[in-house]
Design an enzyme around this catalytic site. Sequence first.
Site, PDB file in Angstrom:
ATOM      1  N   PRO A   2     -43.032  13.335   7.892  1.00  0.00           N
ATOM      2  CG  PRO A   2     -41.319  12.282   6.821  1.00  0.00           C
ATOM      3  CD  PRO A   2     -42.457  12.054   7.724  1.00  0.00           C
ATOM      4  CD  GLU A   3     -46.708  18.732   8.145  1.00  0.00           C
ATOM      5  OE1 GLU A   3     -47.078  19.765   7.558  1.00  0.00           O
ATOM      6  OE2 GLU A   3     -46.957  18.510   9.341  1.00  0.00           O
ATOM      7  CG  HIS A 105     -38.707  -1.033  12.050  1.00  0.00           C
ATOM      8  ND1 HIS A 105     -39.673  -2.000  11.873  1.00  0.00           N
ATOM      9  CD2 HIS A 105     -38.672  -0.795  13.384  1.00  0.00           C
ATOM     10  CE1 HIS A 105     -40.210  -2.311  13.054  1.00  0.00           C
ATOM     11  NE2 HIS A 105     -39.614  -1.596  13.983  1.00  0.00           N
ATOM     12  NE  ARG A 167     -63.351  21.708  -1.564  1.00  0.00           N
ATOM     13  CZ  ARG A 167     -62.780  20.516  -1.504  1.00  0.00           C
ATOM     14  NH1 ARG A 167     -62.685  19.892  -0.348  1.00  0.00           N
ATOM     15  NH2 ARG A 167     -62.306  19.961  -2.562  1.00  0.00           N
TER      16      ARG A 167
END
Length: 288
Positions: A2-3, A105, A167
Amino acid sequence: MPELPEVETVRRGLEPVLTGRVIARADVRRPDLRWPFPPRMAERLTGVRVTALRRRSKYILADLDSGETLLLHLGMSGRILIHAADAGRAMLGEYVHAHPAPETHDHVVLDLDDGTRIVFNDPRRFGAMDLMPTATAEQHKLLAGLGPEPLGNAFDAPYLAGRLAGRRTPMKAALLDQGIVAGLGNIYVCEALFRSGISPRRLAGNLSRARIDRLVPVIRDVLSDAIAAGGSSLRDYRQTDGELGYFQHSFRVYGREGAPCITEGCGGTVARIVQSGRSSFYCPHCQR
DNA sequence: CTTGGGTCCTGTGCGC
DNA sequence: TGCGCACAGGACCCAA
């Protein structure tokens, strides 16, 4: 995993069920997930009332009237399922709630004072739970280094430009870096880079200011669209009510290796490359 | 400081 | 049908 959009969807599912309720019983069925659970977690959760449900990045924070906050992370495969109280039995006045037996689970089971059962299920066990004082929650080790929320006001082009400057890392890695912006994961980075025409291989320090200006609202749009769709359902992610999110049908590059680029007149083919061990899907023709 | 790679864990889907 | 391998939404930790 899940984001951010999936975690926000879970938070919204839990909010009406948990807020104001007392945890009558906590069944902690193993000593750890990714890390050991905090000492006496079951006892510290029992008999306390949930006062608010918040989200920071991909973490869900449940404030408790004990002065502590429960931190929850779903890892890659974590799910939360809500089982409503058995109305038939409650009507008989027995207050016996016939929930199904925990499955393989199901690691933590919370029974609320209204008979609702909340189950945390996580096959891969990359998830996490912890308890900390609410007053200092933001200083928690897992939260302290996080960058701004991508949907918040602190995330804007000047900020992002400052963080990308100098960067030498690819844009893919930069946007996955939770210290730059918090909550993006593999899918939504791929989708945001596609929508803004930026190659995931582009070095962060080489991205022009004009393109950063375009990228910021695109990130917001992708996440907002996904939240509106109830997140993406891949493999085992579902909403708390068992419903499937449907944003996966809106993916433009993610998982589409070898398929034609959908950009009008592009004619390219979606490619998959591996960057820092993760798949990046992109169109080499229109993402530069 | 930044950057890249290894690591934790289980399940699934594919080619042979 | 079975077996081995690649891959999966994350993020910490350490070496260079």
